[in-house]
Design a protein around this motif. Structure first.
Motif, short mmCIF file in Angstrom:
data_model
loop_
_atom_site.label_atom_id
_atom_site.label_comp_id
_atom_site.label_asym_id
_atom_site.label_seq_id
_atom_site.Cartn_x
_atom_site.Cartn_y
_atom_site.Cartn_z
N ILE A 144 -38.63 11.23 40.53
CA ILE A 144 -39.85 10.50 40.16
C ILE A 144 -40.80 11.35 39.32
O ILE A 144 -41.36 10.87 38.32
CB ILE A 144 -40.56 9.96 41.43
N ASN A 145 -40.98 12.63 39.69
CA ASN A 145 -41.94 13.44 38.93
C ASN A 145 -41.47 13.65 37.50
O ASN A 145 -42.28 13.72 36.57
CB ASN A 145 -42.21 14.77 39.64
N VAL A 146 -40.18 13.70 37.30
CA VAL A 146 -39.64 13.86 35.94
C VAL A 146 -39.91 12.60 35.12
O VAL A 146 -40.35 12.68 33.97
CB VAL A 146 -38.11 14.16 36.01
N ILE A 147 -39.71 11.44 35.73
CA ILE A 147 -39.97 10.18 35.01
C ILE A 147 -41.44 10.07 34.64
O ILE A 147 -41.80 9.74 33.51
CB ILE A 147 -39.52 8.97 35.85
N VAL A 148 -42.30 10.38 35.60
CA VAL A 148 -43.74 10.23 35.35
C VAL A 148 -44.19 11.21 34.25
O VAL A 148 -45.00 10.85 33.39
CB VAL A 148 -44.55 10.38 36.66
N LYS A 149 -43.64 12.41 34.25
CA LYS A 149 -43.97 13.35 33.17
C LYS A 149 -43.54 12.80 31.81
O LYS A 149 -44.24 12.94 30.81
CB LYS A 149 -43.27 14.69 33.39
N LYS A 150 -42.38 12.16 31.80
CA LYS A 150 -41.89 11.61 30.52
C LYS A 150 -42.84 10.51 30.03
O LYS A 150 -43.01 10.33 28.83
CB LYS A 150 -40.48 11.03 30.68
#
Ligand SMILES: *[C@@H]1O[C@H](CO)[C@@H](O)[C@H](O)[C@H]1NC(C)=O
Ligand SMILES: *[C@@H]1O[C@H](CO)[C@@H](O)[C@H](O)[C@H]1NC(C)=O
Ligand SMILES: *[C@@H]1O[C@H](CO)[C@@H](O)[C@H](O)[C@H]1NC(C)=O
Ligand SMILES: *[C@@H]1O[C@H](CO)[C@@H](O)[C@H](O)[C@H]1NC(C)=O
Ligand SMILES: *[C@@H]1O[C@H](CO)[C@@H](O)[C@H](O)[C@H]1NC(C)=O
Ligand SMILES: *[C@@H]1O[C@H](CO)[C@@H](O)[C@H](O)[C@H]1NC(C)=O
Length: 533
Positions: A68-74
């Motif tokens: 999730i944190n990777v998606i939100v950063k993107k």
């Protein structure tokens, strides 16, 4: 030293306060047609991307592909400050939906690969209910200062749209009473959540039951329900006919008592116009669809009783090979940049866990690729800069200058030394233009844009004799006469960033559209974007 330490502490506390007030519970309100931050009084512009969580599994797409944190950063890295995050009514009204765990929900459809993907990328989500997961995603967006608009997309979790029982009040799956309970439950669950700025009341009303009388009745009830439960939220009202029509508001306003929280939303896609038609009549079609948008919803931002308009869905096939989408998007960006709308692109997801019976279906309108690794089309995302930035606010009714936008490149005109080029809209040159058929002057200077000749760079000089007209039915061609009285149009040179003036494309000697035209006039489309920031 002690004093010094105290000062540092005070400074640290001050900085923390600043940070908290920036990412914290920012109620937003409206000021005429603008959305503003209550705390600072400044305009806030929603530059959102849609992220679905309303399909059969009721799980935000992509959690099986990336943490999730990777998606939100993107999301932040690709230039969005906000997510329109969808939900389906049953998630919040029926325990046999909302209380399903993520594991169980996937098992119902034998989605073992997705389950393994979530176990790998987001293991803590497997045991959550789908409602807890919805909140966990919103929490993560909030932690990263991404604003959230919660969108009631359907009643029964599924892809929309035709014959699905989710289209209008009274359809098989669309009980008005249950819908209101769902709105109340979501408004309550997210009340005072620091990320959530508003609720989109219902996506794309449609179908044979739709009618204006019920629209007024239920929009009023829905708005009042959200506002009673969560008075800080923007209440976002959608139109009829797939959110393409709010034109009826011209004759009868919506009577709701939600103070300064009412925002309208609309959708704009290229659907329904064949590519061959776009190819032959690009100017005419752009003029037609822009007028259509004005008549159906853009009118709401004008006049004395104006409202913010959230263009909550638009988008293109981001593989770049769809001619209709490519021409439509230039046309749309010119209109949206001029209006300085709030918006949400369709869509973030490179793939769906399950859509219309297909497992791991690719979304070619998605910002991310099918593996959620990289942006599918970074050049397209760059083109959104002009609509991402705030060009106008409510402090002045009149533009104090213009920037000159070239939709095809997504860039704006800059005067750099002796060159006139297109580059980022962030720091574009500022122009004065007081009337159609008048000079275009660099703001605050004696220098004007002038035609030098056919195929040559326009000049920027004290010669202000070039009278620029907005020609063709689009008004997107900027034409002025050369020394022999022939009209030439501003054009971006195909192979570099420089501007030239050339014979107008798809425009006749009378400066009107040619009935059909095999050329693509987009290289000559420019829009003077009003600005006052
Ligand atoms: C899920 O169950 C809890 C109690 O375990 C209940 O409070 C809640 O309302 C249920 N959710 C839904 C959507 O019914
Ligand atoms: C899931 O798989 C089982 C066993 O193969 C099968 O009986 C069932 O119909 C499948 N369910 C779905 C929704 O595909
Ligand atoms: C989920 O719950 C099951 C059963 O209660 C338990 O065995 C498992 O360890 C839990 N998994 C996680 C990731 O918490
Ligand atoms: C808007 O308000 C102004 C000032 O009150 C008034 O002069 C003008 O006629 C109004 N315009 C419309 C379209 O009602
Ligand atoms: C505009 O910004 C770009 C980088 O974003 C920079 O390279 C350029 O020099 C700037 N131009 C002006 C005129 O400030
Ligand atoms: C346009 O680009 C071509 C190819 O790079 C170049 O030869 C030509 O000089 C350019 N035209 C102008 C006016 O700069």
């Amino acid at each position: 030293m002690a004093r010094g330490i105290r000062n540092d502490e005070a400074m640290l506390a001050f900085l923390l306060l600043q940070i908290v007030s920036f990412c914290g519970s920012w109620p937003l309100s409206t000021n005429s047609r603008w959305i503003v931050d209550d705390a600072s009084g400044k305009r806030v512009k929603l530059a959102c991307v849609n992220w679905p969580s309303h399909l059969e599994p009721m799980i935000a797409e992509g959690l099986e592909k990336k943490p999730i944190n990777v998606i939100v950063k993107k999301i932040s890295e690709t230039g969005f400050n906000c997510v329109r995050f969808t939900w389906s009514t049953y998630m919040f009204t029926r325990p046999d939906y909302g209380n399903l765990t993520v594991s169980k929900s996937l098992e119902r459809f034998n989605l073992s690969a997705a389950k393994a993907g979530i176990a790998k990328n987001n293991p803590r989500f497997l045991n959550m209910s789908v409602v807890q997961l919805h909140k966990a995603v919103v929490d993560e967006l909030g932690k990263n200062k991404v604003m959230v608009v919660l969108d009631n997309h359907v009643s029964r979790p599924t892809w929309c749209c035709s014959g699905d029982g989710n289209g209008f009040f009274g359809d098989a799956d669309f009980s008005p009473e249950e819908w209101l309970r769902g709105l109340a439950a979501v408004a309550k669950a997210y009340k005072a959540h620091p990320a959530v700025v508003g609720m989109s009341m219902r996506n794309e009303l449609r179908g044979s039951r739709q009618n204006e009388a019920d629209w007024y009745k239920y929009m009023q009830q829905g708005a009042n329900t959200i506002h009673a439960q969560s008075p800080d939220f923007l209440v976002i009202v959608s139109g009829l006919n797939f959110d393409n029509n709010l034109g009826f508001l011209k004759s009868k306003p919506l009577a709701v008592n939600v103070r300064n929280k009412l925002v309208y939303e609309a959708h704009w896609y290229s659907f329904g116009i064949p590519a061959e038609k776009w190819a032959a009549q690009t100017n005419q079609l752009c003029a037609t669809v822009t007028k259509w948008a004005r008549d159906n919803y853009l009118f709401l931002i004008a006049g004395n009783n104006s409202f913010p308009l959230f263009l909550s869905e638009f988008g293109i096939n981001q593989r770049g090979d769809d001619l209709a989408d490519n021409r439509y998007i230039s046309c749309l960006l010119a209109a949206v940049a001029e209006a300085d709308l709030d918006w949400a692109l369709w869509a973030l997801q490179g793939s769906y866990i399950l859509r219309e019976g297909h497992v791991n279906l690719e979304e070619i309108y998605g910002v991310l690729d099918i593996n959620w690794d990289h942006p599918r089309n970074p050049a397209f995302l760059d083109k959104l800069q002009v609509v991402r930035q705030i060009n106008q606010d409510f402090k002045s009714k009149h533009p104090t200058y213009y920037i000159l936008f070239h939709p095809l490149s997504g860039q704006c005109v800059h005067v750099v030394k002796n060159d006139i080029v297109v580059a980022t809209c962030k720091n574009a040159s500022r122009w004065d233009h007081h009337q159609d058929g008048g000079p275009i002057r660099l703001a605050g200077s004696p220098w004007c844009l002038g035609v030098a000749g056919d195929g040559t760079t326009p000049r920027v000089s004290k010669d202000c004799s070039s009278k620029w007209k907005l020609v063709s039915s689009t008004g997107l061609h900027l034409a002025a006469q050369d020394g022999r009285g022939k009209h030439l149009c501003l054009e971006k040179n195909a192979s570099d960033s420089k501007l030239v003036t050339k014979k107008c494309l798809c425009v006749g000697d009378n400066l009107a559209d040619l009935p059909t035209c095999a050329q693509n006039p987009e290289a000559q489309w420019f829009k003077l974007i009003p600005a006052n920031i």
